[in-house]
Every structure is written in structure tokens, then in C-alpha cells.
Design a protein around this motif. Structure first.
Motif, PDB file in Angstrom:
ATOM      1  N   ILE A 109      26.099  16.892  -0.518  1.00 34.40           N
ATOM      2  CA  ILE A 109      26.268  17.985   0.325  1.00 34.40           C
ATOM      3  C   ILE A 109      27.148  19.132   0.249  1.00 34.40           C
ATOM      4  CG2 ILE A 109      26.911  18.540   3.029  1.00 34.40           C
ATOM      5  CD1 ILE A 109      24.940  16.620   3.403  1.00 34.40           C
ATOM      6  N   PHE A 110      26.463  20.191   0.068  1.00 37.84           N
ATOM      7  CA  PHE A 110      27.063  21.536  -0.279  1.00 37.84           C
ATOM      8  C   PHE A 110      27.783  22.114   1.073  1.00 37.84           C
ATOM      9  CE2 PHE A 110      25.047  20.273  -3.938  1.00 37.84           C
ATOM     10  CZ  PHE A 110      25.706  20.674  -5.035  1.00 37.84           C
ATOM     11  N   ILE A 111      28.742  22.689   0.879  1.00 37.86           N
ATOM     12  CA  ILE A 111      29.220  23.933   2.166  1.00 37.86           C
ATOM     13  C   ILE A 111      29.618  24.944   1.280  1.00 37.86           C
ATOM     14  CG2 ILE A 111      31.127  24.161   3.703  1.00 37.86           C
ATOM     15  CD1 ILE A 111      31.679  21.186   3.835  1.00 37.86           C
ATOM     16  N   LYS A 112      28.659  26.021   2.075  1.00 32.96           N
ATOM     17  CA  LYS A 112      28.800  27.476   1.454  1.00 32.96           C
ATOM     18  C   LYS A 112      29.718  27.997   2.633  1.00 32.96           C
ATOM     19  CE  LYS A 112      26.945  27.808  -2.671  1.00 32.96           C
ATOM     20  NZ  LYS A 112      27.366  28.544  -3.593  1.00 32.96           N
ATOM     21  N   THR A 113      30.530  29.186   2.403  1.00 31.54           N
ATOM     22  CA  THR A 113      31.275  30.085   3.082  1.00 31.54           C
ATOM     23  C   THR A 113      31.535  31.209   3.041  1.00 31.54           C
ATOM     24  OG1 THR A 113      32.797  27.922   3.685  1.00 31.54           O
ATOM     25  CG2 THR A 113      33.409  29.887   4.383  1.00 31.54           C
ATOM     26  N   ARG A 114      31.303  32.151   3.704  1.00 31.39           N
ATOM     27  CA  ARG A 114      31.213  33.505   3.629  1.00 31.39           C
ATOM     28  C   ARG A 114      32.156  34.029   4.669  1.00 31.39           C
ATOM     29  NH1 ARG A 114      27.173  36.597   1.005  1.00 31.39           N
ATOM     30  NH2 ARG A 114      27.866  38.293   1.866  1.00 31.39           N
ATOM     31  N   GLU A 115      33.228  35.065   4.432  1.00 33.59           N
ATOM     32  CA  GLU A 115      33.934  35.596   5.412  1.00 33.59           C
ATOM     33  C   GLU A 115      33.803  37.230   5.241  1.00 33.59           C
ATOM     34  OE1 GLU A 115      37.929  34.440   6.010  1.00 33.59           O
ATOM     35  OE2 GLU A 115      37.493  32.489   5.505  1.00 33.59           O
ATOM     36  N   ILE A 116      33.629  37.882   6.422  1.00 31.63           N
ATOM     37  CA  ILE A 116      33.295  39.174   6.276  1.00 31.63           C
ATOM     38  C   ILE A 116      34.176  39.903   7.409  1.00 31.63           C
ATOM     39  CG2 ILE A 116      30.972  39.174   5.487  1.00 31.63           C
ATOM     40  CD1 ILE A 116      30.107  40.098   8.409  1.00 31.63           C
ATOM     41  N   THR A 117      34.623  41.153   7.434  1.00 31.96           N
ATOM     42  CA  THR A 117      35.264  42.029   8.453  1.00 31.96           C
ATOM     43  C   THR A 117      34.356  42.804   8.861  1.00 31.96           C
ATOM     44  OG1 THR A 117      37.325  41.534   7.184  1.00 31.96           O
ATOM     45  CG2 THR A 117      37.508  43.236   8.981  1.00 31.96           C
ATOM     46  N   ILE A 118      34.265  43.002  10.229  1.00 36.14           N
ATOM     47  CA  ILE A 118      33.328  43.985  10.790  1.00 36.14           C
ATOM     48  C   ILE A 118      34.139  44.651  12.132  1.00 36.14           C
ATOM     49  CG2 ILE A 118      32.476  42.286  12.392  1.00 36.14           C
ATOM     50  CD1 ILE A 118      29.450  43.484  11.592  1.00 36.14           C
ATOM     51  N   GLU A 119      33.664  45.997  12.191  1.00 42.11           N
ATOM     52  CA  GLU A 119      34.374  46.675  13.163  1.00 42.11           C
ATOM     53  C   GLU A 119      33.328  46.478  14.393  1.00 42.11           C
ATOM     54  OE1 GLU A 119      34.975  50.888  12.416  1.00 42.11           O
ATOM     55  OE2 GLU A 119      36.022  51.123  14.348  1.00 42.11           O
ATOM     56  N   VAL A 120      33.979  46.189  15.562  1.00 41.58           N
ATOM     57  CA  VAL A 120      33.144  45.889  16.803  1.00 41.58           C
ATOM     58  C   VAL A 120      34.049  46.703  17.884  1.00 41.58           C
ATOM     59  CG1 VAL A 120      32.497  43.653  16.294  1.00 41.58           C
ATOM     60  CG2 VAL A 120      34.694  44.160  17.703  1.00 41.58           C
ATOM     61  N   ARG A 121      33.346  46.995  18.929  1.00 42.79           N
ATOM     62  CA  ARG A 121      34.032  47.830  20.053  1.00 42.79           C
ATOM     63  C   ARG A 121      34.724  46.903  20.854  1.00 42.79           C
ATOM     64  NH1 ARG A 121      31.987  53.007  20.730  1.00 42.79           N
ATOM     65  NH2 ARG A 121      33.679  53.112  22.240  1.00 42.79           N
ATOM     66  N   ASP A 122      34.275  45.762  21.210  1.00 41.05           N
ATOM     67  CA  ASP A 122      35.022  44.742  22.021  1.00 41.05           C
ATOM     68  C   ASP A 122      34.836  43.245  21.846  1.00 41.05           C
ATOM     69  OD1 ASP A 122      34.008  45.310  25.311  1.00 41.05           O
ATOM     70  OD2 ASP A 122      34.155  43.294  24.453  1.00 41.05           O
ATOM     71  N   GLU A 123      35.472  42.434  21.694  1.00 43.50           N
ATOM     72  CA  GLU A 123      35.308  40.922  21.453  1.00 43.50           C
ATOM     73  C   GLU A 123      34.226  40.284  22.412  1.00 43.50           C
ATOM     74  OE1 GLU A 123      38.206  37.095  20.813  1.00 43.50           O
ATOM     75  OE2 GLU A 123      39.033  38.948  21.412  1.00 43.50           O
ATOM     76  N   SER A 124      34.426  40.650  23.698  1.00 37.77           N
ATOM     77  CA  SER A 124      33.334  39.953  24.783  1.00 37.77           C
ATOM     78  C   SER A 124      31.819  40.355  24.325  1.00 37.77           C
ATOM     79  CB  SER A 124      33.862  40.558  26.096  1.00 37.77           C
ATOM     80  OG  SER A 124      35.062  40.421  26.246  1.00 37.77           O
ATOM     81  N   THR A 125      31.683  41.695  23.920  1.00 39.82           N
ATOM     82  CA  THR A 125      30.383  41.797  23.831  1.00 39.82           C
ATOM     83  C   THR A 125      29.754  41.179  22.154  1.00 39.82           C
ATOM     84  OG1 THR A 125      30.724  44.116  24.564  1.00 39.82           O
ATOM     85  CG2 THR A 125      28.685  43.921  23.542  1.00 39.82           C
ATOM     86  N   PHE A 126      30.762  41.110  21.372  1.00 39.89           N
ATOM     87  CA  PHE A 126      30.603  40.675  20.205  1.00 39.89           C
ATOM     88  C   PHE A 126      30.401  39.040  20.424  1.00 39.89           C
ATOM     89  CE2 PHE A 126      32.219  38.927  16.109  1.00 39.89           C
ATOM     90  CZ  PHE A 126      31.222  39.457  15.022  1.00 39.89           C
TER      91      PHE A 126
END
Lengths: 266, 266
Positions: B184-201
Motif C-alpha cells: 500500500i502506498f501513501i502519497k501526501t501533498r501540502e499546499i498553502t492557499i489564501e482564503v476569505r474565511d475558514e468556515s466557507t472554506f
């Protein structure tokens, strides 16, 4: 007083985030004379959280259960829902918590940190607390800390997972439940002592444990080397700090004498 | 494959020592595609260790139980005794383990690190293993690591608490049980993204979870600020690494599109 710490979050179990929170809480509670009996790290999985909470609540000698994480607005934040299910109680909109959350969003909006101060289901979710819970204002993040008395001598304290919020709210709640007023003192001393080998030294420690009741003595070798040093930790717990100091002092003197004698024999 | 980690030691519960071992093991197992379901920290107390081991053994879906600490020569080192009590099996002098321990003390004696190479009850204690256990040579400390098959798809791996010894022996035992051979392989990616607020996101993330089955997506706000950035972690698990990469790529593209659309609306 005895405590369990339950840390909640997938990121703690994948090795992404180091669970420094539990370490901090353990240190803080120990300083207050509260014995931490277990730290349990569980994923963001409702059944796992429920089972950990139930186990802790069912332990008769556990008075304080502290949870960290899972109080935020996202669907993955399910700590309070899981707690209320574990206790067979209801999740209710807590008006005080709602006011706190509204106040924080107003403030964050004025500061330009959020785009809207309107409430929405995600934001309101943070005000859904188990029946009878008491919310504590979070001036760093948004989600309130939560104190819940579940029996006469048993309570659950739920804290956010963000360390700065956790630390602030832990202090507020400890003050509220008067846990900072001490009737039991803990005194600790650490010394480093040269020994010939760990096994012989272990026998001396056993002797001390039998002779000096009321103290707890532990040792750790400081690596291997031509000269072997042991770090010795002596912990005394009781109501009179002066007596504790004396007890520790006497046990150290006895330890030094014994180790010296052993050296002559080797 | 699912695992429990049981860390044993009073020093972890008093806040004296940070339990970095469990974090390390969790990261290592996650990398092998093994899901860590729980980390439990218990004191050097026989009943507590027995209860943690029994809980873990009784969990049907847990295949690997890793313990750290409590393998040394002192009376406080009771992990293997507790494990054998938890399993209702016997603690027996393991000849292979005894040989390993003798070899180590001979070596340490020649190096001048211990004053005697003779065995004594404290040293022999480290060779008392649960029936059927397999010892692994510890070239850094003395106490062998221990592998014990308890059922067809369930085993206990006991490692010393000293990090360097724990890390070395973990690798040896993982190799022995072929856990390093991946299916079994596990692949991970992390990105940073600008949002307006956490709840909508949060709503966008829910949408993605429903749309892209087989991935796990989580997010963490990077503090409050005029501009809100979310760190997004996408984890995909499966047998074909190329497919995983593609799935992650598609979910990121979808996420970016959705966040962009939301921004226009705000």
C-alpha cells in the motif's frame, strides 16, 4: 487528584504534528499535585473519541479529563459531539458560548482578519456544547474552552488544539475550578551520581524505597562511558513542604553513603 | 494494517520527558502505510500496562502493538512481565536473549564501561521474555528488542525507551516482519492557499471529500492575519502510486478553482 489527557487529531497519529500539548498539560498538572495516569491520542473519529471518553469517565479514580483539539468550525472538529454522545447527553446551543463567538468574529472583522462578522452554521457549531457545559472566552482564536462537571468529583475540560489557545484556556479553567490552590505539595530534586554499574545501583534504590516511605526515586543512566553517571530523581509528595525537603535530603545522604560503600567493595 | 503505540514510563506522564518516541514511530509506520489508531502513555505501573496491552490485543482490527520503555535491568522495568500477564502466558528465561546480554556486557567490560562482565539477577532479568518471543540484539544499549506473535495477524513489538536504541531496534524488527515491503502506498501533498474565511472554506473541503473518494483532505489555518492562509494536506492511499498522484493533482485543481470562485462571490 488524578487525570487523563485525551489528545484528539489525525495529525498527531500520522507523525505530522508532535503532541507537545499533552506534555505541557502533564507538566502543569504534575506541578499542581495532580497525578496524570494516562495520555491517550486518538484520531478525528467519533467512535474512537467516544470510546476514549467513556473509558476515562468510567475510571473511578480519575477526577479530571482534559481533551485537546477538535473544537473548531470544520466538519472534522467533533470533540464536543463525541463527548455528549459518550455521556448520553444532548448537544445544545449554548447562549453564552454563542455570544463569545459573535464577539470574537466582530473583533476579527474590525481588525480585517475575517471577511464577514455574520454567523453561519460552521461558526455556530462552536457554540454547540454538551448540556450543562460552561464556556470560557478564547481571546486568541475563536472556539471557547469548555468545562463540564460530569459527576461529583469528575469533570471534563475541553481545550482547542492550537497550543497558544490551549495554554491560555487551561489556565483560565484551572483558576475557575480552584485547582491552583494547593493542599498537596510536590518537591523534586535531581542529582547526578557516579556509580560502578546500573544493576548494583538498582539494589540500592530498592533499599531506599523501603526505608524512606513517602518518596519516589527513579534513575536514568547518562549514556555509557568509562565513568558511569546516573541521574537520580527524588520526588516527595505531602502536605508539609519543609518535611518533604528534609525527607529528600536524608534520602540523598543515605544514597550517597551507600554508593560510596559499594565502590569500596568493588 | 493498523497499529497501537503504548509508551511506558512515569517520566512521560509527569512532563519530565517529552514522548518523542511515539511521534517518531507514528511517522515511520505511516510512511509504511500502517495506520496508527492510538497512542497510549501509561505509568510504570503493572496494572496500567496490563490493561493497555489487553485493550490493544482485544481490538480486532489492530495488527501491530508497539511498546516503548521498561525493558531495562531495574525493578521499575516491568514491561515484559506485564505483557506476559496480560496474555496469560509465562515469562521464561530466553537463551538467545541471555546470550545477547552476556555478549553486550563482555563488550562493555572490555571497553571499560562496566566494572564486571558477570551476570547477576538484574542483568538476567532482561532475558526473561514472554513464551514464544524473539529477541533482537541491541548493539547500543543492552536490553534486547522483542517481537512476539500473539495471533495470526497480531504481534507485539517491545522496544527500549532510549531513543537511539528504540530507533535501531524498530528498523531491525520491521525488516524481520517484512513490514518494509510495501503493498500500500501513501502519497501526501501540502499546499498553502489564501482564503476569505475558514468556515466557507470548510464547505469546499466537504465538497471535495464527497467528490474525490480515496483521498483524505485536512486543513490548518496559518494564524490570523489580514490575509488568511490555509495549509491544506491531501493524503491518498492505494496500490498504484501513479493513480494516487493523479487523484491528488485533480483534487488540488478543483480546490483552487472553487476557492477562486468563492472569492469572486465575497
Amino acid at each position: 487528584m488524578k487525570a487523563y489527557i485525551i489528545a484528539i487529531g489525525d495529525e498527531l497519529l500520522t507523525g505530522r504534528t508532535l503532541d507537545y500539548n499533552s506534555h505541557w498539560i502533564a507538566k502543569r498538572l504534575t506541578g499542581l499535585g495532580i497525578e496524570v495516569r494516562r495520555i491517550i491520542v486518538v484520531p478525528d473519529d467519533e467512535n474512537e473519541i467516544i470510546s476514549a471518553i467513556r473509558d476515562a469517565v468510567n475510571k473511578k479514580d480519575i477526577n479530571i479529563i482534559i481533551t485537546t483539539g477538535g473544537l473548531g468550525p470544520t466538519p472534522g472538529d467533533i470533540t464536543l459531539e463525541a463527548i455528549s454522545k459518550a455521556l448520553n447527553t444532548k448537544l445544545k446551543l449554548n447562549e453564552k458560548a454563542l455570544r463569545m463567538i459573535k464577539d470574537r468574529y466582530e473583533e476579527l472583522f474590525k481588525l480585517g482578519y475575517v471577511s464577514s462578522m455574520e454567523m453561519n452554521p460552521s461558526r455556530e457549531k462552536m457554540a454547540l456544547l454538551p448540556e450543562g457545559a460552561i464556556p470560557f472566552f478564547n481571546p486568541i482564536g475563536v472556539a471557547p474552552g469548555v468545562f463540564l462537571q460530569v459527576a461529583e468529583k469528575k469533570s471534563i475540560i475541553s481545550l482547542p488544539g492550537v497550543p497558544s489557545e490551549m495554554m491560555y484556556l487551561l489556565e483560565q479553567i484551572l483558576k475557575y475550578v480552584h485547582l491552583e490552590s494547593r493542599d498537596i505539595f510536590i518537591k523534586t530534586r535531581e542529582i547526578t551520581i557516579e556509580v560502578r554499574d546500573e544493576s548494583t545501583f538498582a539494589e540500592i534504590l530498592s533499599d531506599i524505597r523501603e526505608r524512606f516511605l513517602g518518596i519516589n526515586i527513579k534513575s536514568y543512566p547518562l549514556g555509557f562511558g568509562k565513568r558511569v553517571f546516573m541521574r537520580v530523581i527524588i520526588i516527595a509528595k505531602g502536605k508539609n513542604p519543609d518535611e518533604l525537603d528534609e525527607l529528600i535530603q536524608k534520602s540523598i545522604e543515605y544514597l550517597r553513603k551507600k554508593v560510596h560503600e559499594t565502590k569500596d567493595n568493588l
